[in-house]
Design a protein around this motif. Structure first.
Motif, PDB file in Angstrom:
ATOM      1  N   LYS A  28       0.825  -1.212   0.000  1.00 46.74           N
ATOM      2  CA  LYS A  28       0.000   0.000   0.000  1.00 46.74           C
ATOM      3  C   LYS A  28       0.856   1.258   0.000  1.00 46.74           C
ATOM      4  N   ASN A  29       1.927   1.263   0.791  1.00 44.12           N
ATOM      5  CA  ASN A  29       2.794   2.439   0.868  1.00 44.12           C
ATOM      6  C   ASN A  29       3.515   2.720  -0.443  1.00 44.12           C
ATOM      7  N   ASN A  30       3.689   1.698  -1.287  1.00 46.87           N
ATOM      8  CA  ASN A  30       4.367   1.859  -2.567  1.00 46.87           C
ATOM      9  C   ASN A  30       3.393   1.876  -3.741  1.00 46.87           C
ATOM     10  N   ASN A  31       2.105   1.995  -3.449  1.00 49.13           N
ATOM     11  CA  ASN A  31       1.052   2.088  -4.475  1.00 49.13           C
ATOM     12  C   ASN A  31       1.097   0.954  -5.483  1.00 49.13           C
ATOM     13  N   ILE A  32       1.248  -0.258  -4.988  1.00 47.59           N
ATOM     14  CA  ILE A  32       1.248  -1.446  -5.848  1.00 47.59           C
ATOM     15  C   ILE A  32      -0.096  -2.155  -5.669  1.00 47.59           C
ATOM     16  N   ALA A  33      -0.808  -2.325  -6.768  1.00 48.56           N
ATOM     17  CA  ALA A  33      -2.086  -3.036  -6.728  1.00 48.56           C
ATOM     18  C   ALA A  33      -1.799  -4.521  -6.530  1.00 48.56           C
ATOM     19  N   TYR A  34      -2.568  -5.158  -5.671  1.00 48.94           N
ATOM     20  CA  TYR A  34      -2.322  -6.567  -5.360  1.00 48.94           C
ATOM     21  C   TYR A  34      -3.635  -7.267  -5.051  1.00 48.94           C
ATOM     22  N   ARG A  35      -3.556  -8.577  -5.056  1.00 45.99           N
ATOM     23  CA  ARG A  35      -4.650  -9.434  -4.613  1.00 45.99           C
ATOM     24  C   ARG A  35      -4.050 -10.481  -3.701  1.00 45.99           C
ATOM     25  N   VAL A  36      -4.849 -10.961  -2.772  1.00 43.78           N
ATOM     26  CA  VAL A  36      -4.376 -11.951  -1.814  1.00 43.78           C
ATOM     27  C   VAL A  36      -5.259 -13.183  -1.887  1.00 43.78           C
ATOM     28  N   LYS A  37      -4.609 -14.329  -1.871  1.00 44.34           N
ATOM     29  CA  LYS A  37      -5.319 -15.599  -1.802  1.00 44.34           C
ATOM     30  C   LYS A  37      -4.914 -16.258  -0.491  1.00 44.34           C
TER      31      LYS A  37
END
Length: 85
Positions: free
Chosen positions: A33-42
């Motif tokens: 979040k601090n590096n503005n990277i979009a992600y998804r978690v499984k």
């Protein structure tokens, strides 16, 4: 380019990191979040809440695992940041 390729292009996610335990999970979320990277978690878990399945106490002692996926263009940056955890 076909309609479906346009619709789904850019959605491919690559496995960037696997976290074990909630502490590492939250640390990884903060880094992304601090590096503005979009992600998804499984979330991967051995725990079963299905009726009729035997309860096994040692399943609840093993840490939960979380797989973090990032877009292809952010994949290497996410891996680099998360391996420092």
């Amino acid at each position: 380019m076909s309609f479906f390729k346009k619709l789904f292009s850019g959605r491919k996610k690559c496995l960037a990191y696997t976290a074990t335990g909630k502490e590492i999970y939250f640390a990884a979320v903060n880094v992304l979040k601090n590096n503005n990277i979009a992600y998804r978690v499984k979330r991967l878990s051995n725990h079963s809440s299905t009726p009729g399945i035997d309860f096994v106490a040692h399943d609840y002692q093993t840490p939960e695992m979380y797989e973090f996926y990032a877009k292809e263009e952010d994949h290497s940056k996410a891996q680099h940041l998360l391996t420092k955890l």
